[in-house]
Design a protein around this motif. Structure first.
Motif, PDB file in Angstrom:
ATOM      1  N   ARG C   1       0.825  -1.211   0.000  1.00 13.08           N
ATOM      2  CA  ARG C   1       0.000   0.000   0.000  1.00 13.08           C
ATOM      3  C   ARG C   1       0.849   1.246   0.000  1.00 13.08           C
ATOM      4  NH1 ARG C   1      -3.686  -2.389   3.700  1.00 13.08           N
ATOM      5  NH2 ARG C   1      -5.301  -3.479   2.577  1.00 13.08           N
ATOM      6  N   ILE C   2       1.506   1.469  -1.118  1.00 11.10           N
ATOM      7  CA  ILE C   2       2.315   2.664  -1.291  1.00 11.10           C
ATOM      8  C   ILE C   2       1.445   3.816  -1.778  1.00 11.10           C
ATOM      9  CG2 ILE C   2       2.966   2.317  -3.738  1.00 11.10           C
ATOM     10  CD1 ILE C   2       5.252   3.307  -0.786  1.00 11.10           C
ATOM     11  N   CYS C   3       0.210   3.485  -2.080  1.00  9.25           N
ATOM     12  CA  CYS C   3      -0.709   4.413  -2.724  1.00  9.25           C
ATOM     13  C   CYS C   3      -0.983   5.656  -1.860  1.00  9.25           C
ATOM     14  CB  CYS C   3      -2.003   3.673  -3.003  1.00  9.25           C
ATOM     15  SG  CYS C   3      -3.012   4.448  -4.248  1.00  9.25           S
ATOM     16  N   LEU C   4      -1.333   5.453  -0.573  1.00  8.73           N
ATOM     17  CA  LEU C   4      -1.681   6.578   0.285  1.00  8.73           C
ATOM     18  C   LEU C   4      -0.522   7.558   0.474  1.00  8.73           C
ATOM     19  CD1 LEU C   4      -3.713   8.005   2.152  1.00  8.73           C
ATOM     20  CD2 LEU C   4      -2.941   6.508   3.970  1.00  8.73           C
ATOM     21  N   PRO C   5       0.670   7.060   0.860  1.00  8.53           N
ATOM     22  CA  PRO C   5       1.777   8.021   0.979  1.00  8.53           C
ATOM     23  C   PRO C   5       2.044   8.772  -0.313  1.00  8.53           C
ATOM     24  CG  PRO C   5       2.388   5.918   1.935  1.00  8.53           C
ATOM     25  CD  PRO C   5       1.073   5.712   1.268  1.00  8.53           C
ATOM     26  N   ALA C   6       1.994   8.065  -1.433  1.00  9.01           N
ATOM     27  CA  ALA C   6       2.256   8.721  -2.708  1.00  9.01           C
ATOM     28  C   ALA C   6       1.259   9.832  -2.964  1.00  9.01           C
ATOM     29  CB  ALA C   6       2.210   7.689  -3.837  1.00  9.01           C
ATOM     30  N   VAL C   7      -0.027   9.527  -2.792  1.00  7.17           N
ATOM     31  CA  VAL C   7      -1.057  10.547  -3.015  1.00  7.17           C
ATOM     32  C   VAL C   7      -0.843  11.732  -2.084  1.00  7.17           C
ATOM     33  CG1 VAL C   7      -3.510  11.032  -2.780  1.00  7.17           C
ATOM     34  CG2 VAL C   7      -2.757   8.961  -3.951  1.00  7.17           C
ATOM     35  N   VAL C 143     -14.819   2.364   2.184  1.00  2.00           N
ATOM     36  CA  VAL C 143     -13.852   2.851   1.202  1.00  2.00           C
ATOM     37  C   VAL C 143     -12.472   3.025   1.843  1.00  2.00           C
ATOM     38  CG1 VAL C 143     -15.499   4.024  -0.302  1.00  2.00           C
ATOM     39  CG2 VAL C 143     -14.581   5.202   1.711  1.00  2.00           C
ATOM     40  N   SER C 144     -11.471   3.137   1.016  1.00  2.00           N
ATOM     41  CA  SER C 144     -10.101   3.306   1.495  1.00  2.00           C
ATOM     42  C   SER C 144      -9.791   4.800   1.638  1.00  2.00           C
ATOM     43  CB  SER C 144      -9.127   2.682   0.504  1.00  2.00           C
ATOM     44  OG  SER C 144      -9.080   3.467  -0.665  1.00  2.00           O
ATOM     45  N   PRO C 145      -8.743   5.119   2.387  1.00  5.84           N
ATOM     46  CA  PRO C 145      -8.388   6.538   2.504  1.00  5.84           C
ATOM     47  C   PRO C 145      -8.060   7.187   1.160  1.00  5.84           C
ATOM     48  CG  PRO C 145      -6.776   5.127   3.633  1.00  5.84           C
ATOM     49  CD  PRO C 145      -7.936   4.277   3.285  1.00  5.84           C
ATOM     50  N   GLY C 411     -18.197   8.214  -8.437  1.00  4.60           N
ATOM     51  CA  GLY C 411     -18.399   6.808  -8.068  1.00  4.60           C
ATOM     52  C   GLY C 411     -17.756   5.863  -9.068  1.00  4.60           C
ATOM     53  N   PHE C 412     -17.933   6.170 -10.349  1.00  4.01           N
ATOM     54  CA  PHE C 412     -17.332   5.281 -11.350  1.00  4.01           C
ATOM     55  C   PHE C 412     -15.803   5.337 -11.313  1.00  4.01           C
ATOM     56  CE2 PHE C 412     -21.631   5.072 -13.093  1.00  4.01           C
ATOM     57  CZ  PHE C 412     -21.710   3.703 -13.301  1.00  4.01           C
ATOM     58  N   ILE C 413     -15.257   6.522 -11.038  1.00  7.56           N
ATOM     59  CA  ILE C 413     -13.796   6.608 -10.884  1.00  7.56           C
ATOM     60  C   ILE C 413     -13.328   5.724  -9.727  1.00  7.56           C
ATOM     61  CG2 ILE C 413     -11.900   8.169 -10.253  1.00  7.56           C
ATOM     62  CD1 ILE C 413     -13.489  10.406 -11.672  1.00  7.56           C
ATOM     63  N   LEU C 414     -14.124   5.729  -8.655  1.00  7.86           N
ATOM     64  CA  LEU C 414     -13.726   4.962  -7.473  1.00  7.86           C
ATOM     65  C   LEU C 414     -13.823   3.457  -7.694  1.00  7.86           C
ATOM     66  CD1 LEU C 414     -15.286   6.937  -4.489  1.00  7.86           C
ATOM     67  CD2 LEU C 414     -13.040   7.184  -5.533  1.00  7.86           C
ATOM     68  N   TRP C 419      -7.630   1.239  -5.834  1.00 10.35           N
ATOM     69  CA  TRP C 419      -7.592   2.174  -4.704  1.00 10.35           C
ATOM     70  C   TRP C 419      -7.527   1.493  -3.341  1.00 10.35           C
ATOM     71  CZ3 TRP C 419      -6.364   5.947  -7.530  1.00 10.35           C
ATOM     72  CH2 TRP C 419      -7.070   6.318  -8.676  1.00 10.35           C
ATOM     73  N   GLY C 420      -7.469   0.166  -3.334  1.00 13.16           N
ATOM     74  CA  GLY C 420      -7.281  -0.522  -2.049  1.00 13.16           C
ATOM     75  C   GLY C 420      -8.488  -0.500  -1.134  1.00 13.16           C
ATOM     76  N   ASP C 421      -9.684  -0.582  -1.683  1.00 13.53           N
ATOM     77  CA  ASP C 421     -10.851  -0.612  -0.815  1.00 13.53           C
ATOM     78  C   ASP C 421     -10.991  -1.987  -0.163  1.00 13.53           C
ATOM     79  OD1 ASP C 421     -11.234  -1.403  -3.434  1.00 13.53           O
ATOM     80  OD2 ASP C 421     -13.390  -1.188  -3.329  1.00 13.53           O
ATOM     81  N   PRO C 422     -11.618  -2.043   1.008  1.00 18.09           N
ATOM     82  CA  PRO C 422     -11.676  -3.300   1.757  1.00 18.09           C
ATOM     83  C   PRO C 422     -12.615  -4.313   1.108  1.00 18.09           C
ATOM     84  CG  PRO C 422     -12.983  -1.636   2.867  1.00 18.09           C
ATOM     85  CD  PRO C 422     -12.304  -0.950   1.722  1.00 18.09           C
ATOM     86  N   ALA C 423     -12.342  -5.611   1.349  1.00 12.43           N
ATOM     87  CA  ALA C 423     -13.227  -6.679   0.875  1.00 12.43           C
ATOM     88  C   ALA C 423     -14.583  -6.584   1.575  1.00 12.43           C
ATOM     89  CB  ALA C 423     -12.581  -8.032   1.154  1.00 12.43           C
ATOM     90  N   ASP C 424     -15.586  -7.221   0.965  1.00 11.87           N
ATOM     91  CA  ASP C 424     -16.940  -7.134   1.514  1.00 11.87           C
ATOM     92  C   ASP C 424     -17.037  -7.619   2.956  1.00 11.87           C
ATOM     93  OD1 ASP C 424     -17.997  -6.044  -0.740  1.00 11.87           O
ATOM     94  OD2 ASP C 424     -18.806  -7.921  -1.532  1.00 11.87           O
ATOM     95  N   ASP C 425     -16.197  -8.583   3.311  1.00 12.73           N
ATOM     96  CA  ASP C 425     -16.276  -9.110   4.678  1.00 12.73           C
ATOM     97  C   ASP C 425     -15.260  -8.430   5.589  1.00 12.73           C
ATOM     98  OD1 ASP C 425     -14.095 -10.088   3.444  1.00 12.73           O
ATOM     99  OD2 ASP C 425     -14.311 -12.134   4.186  1.00 12.73           O
ATOM    100  N   PHE C 426     -14.743  -7.312   5.162  1.00 17.82           N
ATOM    101  CA  PHE C 426     -13.698  -6.639   5.938  1.00 17.82           C
ATOM    102  C   PHE C 426     -14.019  -5.145   6.045  1.00 17.82           C
ATOM    103  CE2 PHE C 426      -8.796  -6.361   6.398  1.00 17.82           C
ATOM    104  CZ  PHE C 426      -8.907  -6.620   7.747  1.00 17.82           C
TER     105      PHE C 426
END
Lengths: 460, 460, 460
Positions: C1-7, C143-145, C411-414, C419-426
């Protein structure tokens, strides 16, 4: 339990009608009125609107009423919802009723039959509610929300009458922080109600009449917001300029001193010298109560510290010895100990104010300062300072009398068996009035997480 | 443990006496004085009283001291009472002592021998306490309340002397948010004390040196109130008008930028990119610390953002790598990581202030603005901006020196074995000083409720 | 998850550059500018600086954004870190972006190409973030940060455009509390995103989609700070003087009335008449939302109470019946129920504002009051009040349209799977993004303490 929705609806509809008939904006909040006011008073700047003198204090008082009182009453292990939630309900009702009742006595225009309101009215309405919220402290966990609405309805009404007698008829000087009109009245009002509602079998609910670690921290939020904003409480409606400035200084100093003696007595009172969170949360506030009248006077910085010093001692002693005594001997169950936090310090504050007023001299206040601070103009022009002191003391007695007599009467009204109060073994329990979430213990998160991981593996 | 009550009583009685001898209202809070002041300054409106410029910021600072610092220190799983409670005690003592000490150096009238106080004195007293509360952060859970009182007594005294040297002798420009006088001093003071009090066997209490889910949320209350009100902290005693306005803008921007880099580094520093609540609670505040000196200067909006950007990185790195290093190599146990939140950002802020001051030009500030912002009138009239920058840098070094030397001395005083500090295996535990409520787990509420229902049936 | 720091890093660096190019202090916060402004406007007192009219409200709004919204979203049993933490992150980012976007449309100087900012810009930036934070309410736990950062980036941009159309082109009167521009837009924006991101298997996380006792109390902190400070929210950027004064009175009354009907409907909606904390926390705020446009108008005190009365009913009904309906029939998962707290009350508020504007007369407002309140000068001089009402209604429709269309696009962009969103059971689980402390249950403190005592004895 159709009772609560019915009371809420009927009373709120009554508010709509009464506000429609009586309440109007005052000249500083009315669009047309303010333009005319500026012209007629030769004001060129909008910052001369009373709003800008009052608003910061108003919001602090508002926080004290809802977060301060609300969270201070979350300390019970299973009555935190009731503590903060019912406080919210009765304050929201009380302030509307207070605008009507206080307006009726103070700003009813005899010609138009209208009451005008502005920022100072909002502050006064919050103050007026405080009397009933204090009373709630003695009743916490033992009454239904409908009973609390009744306590507030009569509490606000009694407050408005008492305030009229004390401030307007006796011409007590301002009592801006309400040592008499708020705390003494509210304290004795709650104690008298609680005395009438005595429950001999309350020990059936004893297991819930206590705190847990985190509920004490929530209560500390309330206590600190009360403590920090008490300078605003006492100064919110004082005279502009030096009066408001001085009130803040005096209250700040008094509260600081009170903290030290509270810690000292709390530690002395326990075996092993340990501190009790109940004392810290409550007794450290007593100085603010006691400075409600005299903070605006020239009581001097060290005078303020002496008052705080004594209040910390008296209030903590009250929690250690007087509250248990009241419960055993006088059959008076006082959940939050308002006797020690409001009734006694408020009474003390009234008498301190009387002494300081009697001792006021033109040398200290200046000629115009004396007139302004004590409002000794018009028909009170010739009142001497010692007479003023005597009237201040009389005002305190009026507040006590209103609290006790009013409280006993309201207590008997609350004893009618139709208000849905909880059974003796079901007090201090949010189950009675709230949909509670399932318990934390039933879902150990770590296990859940492990299960989840297993599920995930199975899914894939 | 008769020690705590004795210290509280003796010191509070000393306060009464010293306030009686020295402290008086200033001309803007004295009833007579204000009427004379208005006349002599041709002021017609009460809103020109300094009170109305300062009061909103004062209350925000007050919230930061008691709720901000207090709740930030509730993060430990079993030391939340101590965190918020002892913070309350020492701040309440410290602010009284600060009014005396700061007044002695700044507003003692040589003729009358009196110190006059007003709203600005109250803000300064809160600031002065902050130094000692910061030091408490390094000591959290490892010292007794009496030791904390001593830390505060000397901390406030050292602060007043250091502040006198930096502001009056070196004529450093205002340092309104106290990068140097508050944070650098307080940070190194606490670190030096903690270094002297090193406990080699502290790992015996390791099980309690951590947070639980809800204690981290309580700490987040403190962190957010600090973060939100930091613009008030930095602007509370700045120059009226544009100076106060600009300070708020700069601090606001810097803090916002700091949050993003804190999240970024926190996520990068952990395996799996997870965020650490400790960083969010603490490092996101570092920008406020670092802007304490220069927020009032014309640092430009993007300059503020750059400072915040760097502080988030530096402070979070500190939590990740420097604090563990200090503990292992330098034998320095810093419970809250004040090294990363106060000491280093404060020092940085001092040097940033020096650079910005040295770069100030008449073109940017205007002629009168330059004089007003840097106070270059009277005997400092001819000081050049680069000289001013050098003095600013020197001021930061004085703050470090006072913190380190003062802290080592106080640390040795605290090592006398009579202050009741907890044993190595009894640190971070409220049991040591507080009557704790019974535990939540011992009363599973659902079972209780079922039992209650059974009882009820048996009763009827 | 390098995505958040990069953003975080890339965007924050972009902020530094853009602020460097575009943002400057306005004339009331610039040192030189203010001296010139005072001279050119014949102002002699610093208290005429806009800062002193705005600062107390600004800080209240700031508290609402960070503590209010933040803690309101801590109600989930295991997503409190995410609720308050991600709210902190996106608000801190959003307000920087908002200063640029709003400045671009409102205060870009066409000659110098610079945007100037002052205290009012900071308030507006906080407001602008509020739109995206409202949207977060619908997405909470799903959703993810990084997704939230994207929601905020586009949310703020859309907000600035929509605000420009509504306030500048349609010349809707102020909408100072943002019924349209903030709440209607933010509500529908969040709902549209949530609709696109529908998760059919969300019930896999059902066990965590609920509160526990203490998380509801944390949420109550947020709810109360929102409720108490809503008068500041609605009045923060109104006209100075009577306008700001009246806005506070109207909002205060409306909110008080709303509490009573919320309690009433909440009690009626549950079997056994018990109250639901979700309603108290949320529906009691709906009146503040609905008064966002019309609080500044001469809506009369009883008019305000009627609006509050209706909002409590509508909003609580929404929580009881509409949210479950939306989830089942429209496939719309709305975690916090923003449909009932923001979307519908905001829309109502827009239309109430239209009616009150259309009914405004010179008799009530005075000639200059009418011009000032509705800004009917310059090219809008000849607009009639009924036309103004129509434009107000049109503004509400623009806000809805922007929210819905913008939300669907975002919404469609997301939905891109990077983007690292959580699984349905998480979902609703802080484990996904936070280093969590070990659980309370695993360290029974009493046992620990006993062990400790044994150790101590063994040691000695």
């Amino acid at each position: 339990r159709i009772c609560l929705p019915a009371v809420c609806f009927v009373w709120q509809i009554a508010m709509v009608i009464l506000f429609g008939v009586f309440i109007r904006y005052d000249e500083e909040s009315d669009e047309k009125g303010w333009h005319e006011f500026k012209r007629s008073h030769n004001i060129t700047s909008n910052i001369e609107n009373d709003f800008y003198f009052r608003y910061p204090s108003f919001q602090d008082v508002h926080v004290m009423i809802f977060v301060g009182f609300g969270f201070l009453m979350t300390f019970l292990k299973r009555y935190s919802f009731g503590g903060v939630g019912f406080n919210f309900l009765i304050a929201a009702f009380g302030l509307q009723w207070a605008l009507l009742m206080q307006g009726w006595f103070h700003s009813l225009d005899p010609v138009t039959g209208k009451i005008t309101i502005g920022i100072e009215s909002l502050i006064n309405a919050d103050f007026c509610c405080a009397g009933s919220l204090i009373a709630y402290g003695a009743l916490l966990g033992k009454v239904s929300p409908v009973q609390l609405m009744i306590v507030t309805l009569f509490g606000v009404t009694l407050f408005a009458v008492e305030e009229y007698i004390i401030l307007d008829l006796l011409h007590v000087s301002l009592d801006a922080g309400g040592s008499m009109v708020i705390h003494t009245f509210g304290g004795y009002y709650g104690l008298a109600i609680s005395w009438v509602l005595y429950r001999p079998n309350l020990n059936l609910s004893k297991r819930l009449n206590g705190s847990v670690y985190h509920s004490d921290l929530f209560a500390m939020i309330g206590a600190l917001f009360l403590w920090m904003f008490w300078p605003s409480f006492n100064s919110a409606i004082t005279n502009h300029g030096a009066g408001q400035h001085r009130t803040v200084i005096n209250t700040y100093l008094s509260l600081a001193a009170c903290v030290l003696t509270t810690f000292a007595i709390s530690s002395m009172g326990q075996k092993k010298g340990k501190l009790d969170m109940v004392h810290i949360q409550n007794a450290s506030l007593a100085a603010g109560v006691a400075m409600g009248t005299s903070a605006e006077f020239m009581i001097t910085p060290y005078g303020s510290i002496i008052v705080g010093f004594c209040c910390g001692i008296i209030s903590t002693f009250g929690y250690l010895y007087v509250t248990p005594f009241l419960e055993k001997r006088l059959k008076l169950q006082d959940t939050c100990g308002i006797h020690n936090l409001h009734a006694v310090p408020g009474m003390l504050g009234g008498f301190v104010g009387a002494i300081v007023a009697a001792a006021a001299t033109e040398e200290v206040y200046g000629k115009e300062g004396l007139v302004e601070t004590f409002g000794l103009s018009g028909k009170f022009e010739n009142r001497s300072m010692s007479t003023q002191g005597a009237y201040q003391a009389a005002g305190t007695c009026v507040a006590i009398a209103f609290g006790l007599v009013g409280g006993v009467c309201v207590g008997f009204i609350l004893r009618f068996p139709l208000w849905g109060d909880p059974a003796d073994d079901f007090c201090f329990d949010d189950e009675a009035y709230w949909e509670l979430p399932e318990d934390e213990e039933t879902i150990p998160p770590v296990l859940e997480y492990n299960n989840h991981m297993i599920n995930k593996h199975q899914d894939t």
